[in-house]
Scaffold this motif. Sequence first.
Motif, PDB file in Angstrom:
ATOM      1  N   VAL A 102       0.723  -1.072   0.186  1.00  0.00           N
ATOM      2  CA  VAL A 102       0.041   0.057   0.006  1.00  0.00           C
ATOM      3  C   VAL A 102       0.996   1.395  -0.101  1.00  0.00           C
ATOM      4  O   VAL A 102       0.717   2.202  -0.535  1.00  0.00           O
ATOM      5  N   VAL A 103       1.972   1.224   0.921  1.00  0.00           N
ATOM      6  CA  VAL A 103       2.708   2.503   0.973  1.00  0.00           C
ATOM      7  C   VAL A 103       3.309   2.672  -0.311  1.00  0.00           C
ATOM      8  O   VAL A 103       3.728   3.847  -0.963  1.00  0.00           O
ATOM      9  N   LEU A 104       4.055   1.640  -1.058  1.00  0.00           N
ATOM     10  CA  LEU A 104       4.611   1.866  -2.285  1.00  0.00           C
ATOM     11  C   LEU A 104       3.796   1.999  -3.437  1.00  0.00           C
ATOM     12  O   LEU A 104       4.215   2.545  -4.615  1.00  0.00           O
ATOM     13  N   ILE A 105       2.478   1.786  -3.438  1.00  0.00           N
ATOM     14  CA  ILE A 105       1.503   2.187  -4.274  1.00  0.00           C
ATOM     15  C   ILE A 105       1.315   3.722  -4.292  1.00  0.00           C
ATOM     16  O   ILE A 105       1.325   4.317  -5.432  1.00  0.00           O
ATOM     17  N   GLY A 106       1.157   4.271  -3.193  1.00  0.00           N
ATOM     18  CA  GLY A 106       1.035   5.598  -2.970  1.00  0.00           C
ATOM     19  C   GLY A 106       2.441   6.352  -3.769  1.00  0.00           C
ATOM     20  O   GLY A 106       2.288   7.424  -4.373  1.00  0.00           O
ATOM     21  N   VAL A 107       3.682   5.831  -3.526  1.00  0.00           N
ATOM     22  CA  VAL A 107       4.833   6.404  -3.887  1.00  0.00           C
ATOM     23  C   VAL A 107       4.817   6.376  -5.745  1.00  0.00           C
ATOM     24  O   VAL A 107       5.136   7.137  -6.460  1.00  0.00           O
ATOM     25  N   THR A 108       4.346   4.998  -6.030  1.00  0.00           N
ATOM     26  CA  THR A 108       4.354   5.010  -7.593  1.00  0.00           C
ATOM     27  C   THR A 108       3.290   5.770  -8.107  1.00  0.00           C
ATOM     28  O   THR A 108       3.427   6.386  -9.283  1.00  0.00           O
ATOM     29  N   CYS A 109       2.081   6.185  -7.439  1.00  0.00           N
ATOM     30  CA  CYS A 109       1.093   7.170  -8.014  1.00  0.00           C
ATOM     31  C   CYS A 109       1.766   8.615  -7.994  1.00  0.00           C
ATOM     32  O   CYS A 109       1.379   9.329  -9.157  1.00  0.00           O
ATOM     33  N   ARG A 110       2.672   8.935  -7.254  1.00  0.00           N
ATOM     34  CA  ARG A 110       3.511  10.115  -7.259  1.00  0.00           C
ATOM     35  C   ARG A 110       4.401  10.209  -8.629  1.00  0.00           C
ATOM     36  O   ARG A 110       4.913  11.158  -9.171  1.00  0.00           O
TER      37      ARG A 110
END
Length: 808
Positions: A102-110
């Motif tokens: 979940v954390v890395l998906i937020g990074v990927t969105c950015r």
Amino acid sequence: TASMASFERFDDMCDLRLKPKILRNLLSEYVPNEKQPLVDFQSLSKVVSTISTHKLLSESPSSSADQKKIQAKPSKSAVDDWVERLLALVSSDMPDKCWVGVVLIGVTCRECCSDRFFGLYSVWFNSLLSHIKNPESSRIVLVASCTSISDLLTRLSRFTNTKKDAVSHASKVVLPIIKLLEEESSEALWESIVHLLSTIVILFPAAFHNSYDKVEAVIASKIFSAKTSSNMLKKFAHFLALLPKANKGDAGSWSLMMQKLLISINVHLNNFFQGLEDETVGKKAIQRLAPPGKDSPLPLGGQDGALDDASWNSEEFIVSRVSALMFCSSTMLTSPFKSKLNVPVASLLSLVERVLAVNGSLPRSMSPFMTGIQQELVCAELPTLHSSALELLRATIKCIRSQLLPYAASVVRVVSSYFKKCSLPELRIKLYSIIKTLLKSMGVGMAMQLANEVVSNASVDLEGFDAVSSRPPPLTSGAVLKGGSKKRKHASNSGAEAENSAVEVGVPHNHSLRIAALEALETLLTIGGALGSNGWRERVDKLLMTTATNACEGRWANAETYHHVPNKSSTDLVEFKLAALCAFLASLVSPSPLRPAFLAEGLELFQRGKCQAEMKVAEFCAHALMSLEVVIHPRALPLDGLPSLSSQFPQSDSLASQKHNTPGLNKLDRIAGDGSVLSNLWLANVDVPANSEIERTVDTTLALPEAKRLKVGNDLVGSENVQQADVPMKVPESTKESLVHVPERDDDMVPKEVVSETQEEEGLEGKDSLMEEAAVGKKQESLGESDDDSIPSLKADDYLSSDSDIES
């Protein structure tokens, strides 16, 4: 071939061929798969920083040349592997692995490219939303899901062609996270939910149209809950201030929310001020908030009957909630809003005045109804309440600025009266901040009203600085203390008391208060300095000179002396020095009809400070010296406009270069302090233009020195900074002869001929060129033409500005 590939060399760290390799290394070493356990949570920060630094998910070569170096397939394949691994982690049953995904998906969105985000945002959103709706999700996953959805919606708002879809996605989130807010008690989860709600309000306010009342009620219940900490109270209040944008986004929504807040605040104060004020004050305050001909709305969140609860009777509880509501009101006043607002200024000022009027003393009629313990509890919480009221007053001034004029008298009365009874440094600092905001908003008119108040209070706050300054206070009446013991015996009583007192010499005390006082004086001098020439100006200039000298003398580079104190002590000392120097510089350059009285002291102070080790102080002192150049060498007295001096020293074009080896300049320095003498000598040697439209004679006895203007060629030269005496000073004959020879004629306003004695000497090089002869001839001709003209004297009305408006 395989061995050559294994030893492949890269051009440098920016080689695009490095990106897929670094990304694959991160996947293999730090991001777990379905079979691998999560080794270290802290390793995730390295993954995030590496992706951000090298832009590993960008998939966009920077140029066509780079495109040739790398094929698109390997890089895209690495990002594909990255996305597949994250989706697998998000659906994992293990909370730790799910949290990483979940954390890395937020990074990927950015960080990912636009094409990949546009193709996958809906899949990512549904995966994250499923965790929020799942009642069995762990708290760490819920917190990360709210943060990642906030990142996804922020990125989605940048796409102009997906606005309707974005609002639809955002509206799906509101009710699930509001339900979480009601059920969960974790403040970490509350904080992430409020952050997500704030993102939706700012980016997609239409998402709240069907759930606005529900959201307002839940947020209000959290603010009025006894379990909410002060940190979360501020976050809830900040979100509540943004919420009117999600209702209809018009002025009516804003006014309704402000009305509810003010009613809730006054209802709370009615309970808190029982026995401290007349009961009619609270009733009138609430009646004033009701619209004409209508019933007043319910308080915030419909909290009309909850005041009967025992928890509401706690003084600490009431003050913390009132402070949160006042902070919410202040945020609403200072936040931008797309519609024109109708600010209830009268209600806000009456609320502030009501709070500041209560100082803990009991009216005689109320004494039997309050015990000593109750009064003690109230007095303990009053400073917090007063601080919030002052912040609300400052926000009101910042919101309406110059439109405060109809209420200016009330504001001045409130500030002046509270200054007299306010002794706590924190509250006095806020008062100085309010005064600065008032002066900047309303200009010179407010400066006239508050000048004496600012000067008297700042003098009180700054006069005790000598007791704790880094050097002994200056002695008066010419008394001098030397190192001998006999001299100590004859010291004054005040000196003996200072020796035996418990004051820690050299350690900063109340520097924040003194900085606030200095900043208020600086603002006053900047806006209304010219008004204080006949009143407080001389007192302020002397006070600022003394404060700056005491703050800096002997401590220029000794901030390390405070190594035994926390770092904040030395930082505060440097900030205090800077504030003192800023205010002193303002006193030197502020508009005034007189030459600065302490210019010499200022130049010496800034010259020494420029060479010291403390960089902030040294940089400001260098800036101050540059700012003072116009005062030291005003345009009205250009040195190249003195032909007698330039002919006296023909070997150098710079008068400054002759200062140390030319005795003649010592005489010039002695008379340069008097602006009238040097101005008269200079005026006797300049061309008077023949153009009648700009031709004026300067009257040396005119009381408006800043109004004098001369025309030399095409340059209009003003003498703003030259002090003109009412009675011209008599110049010694030796000095006059050394500078210029003026024919002794009383009937001529401008001499026909000015001849320097040095020009008559023979053997002078560089003065016999054709250009100089032509210039002298033209000068004599111009003087001869203008000698017979009758030139009227200047009047004061010619120079006063016709613009009477006060610019806020």
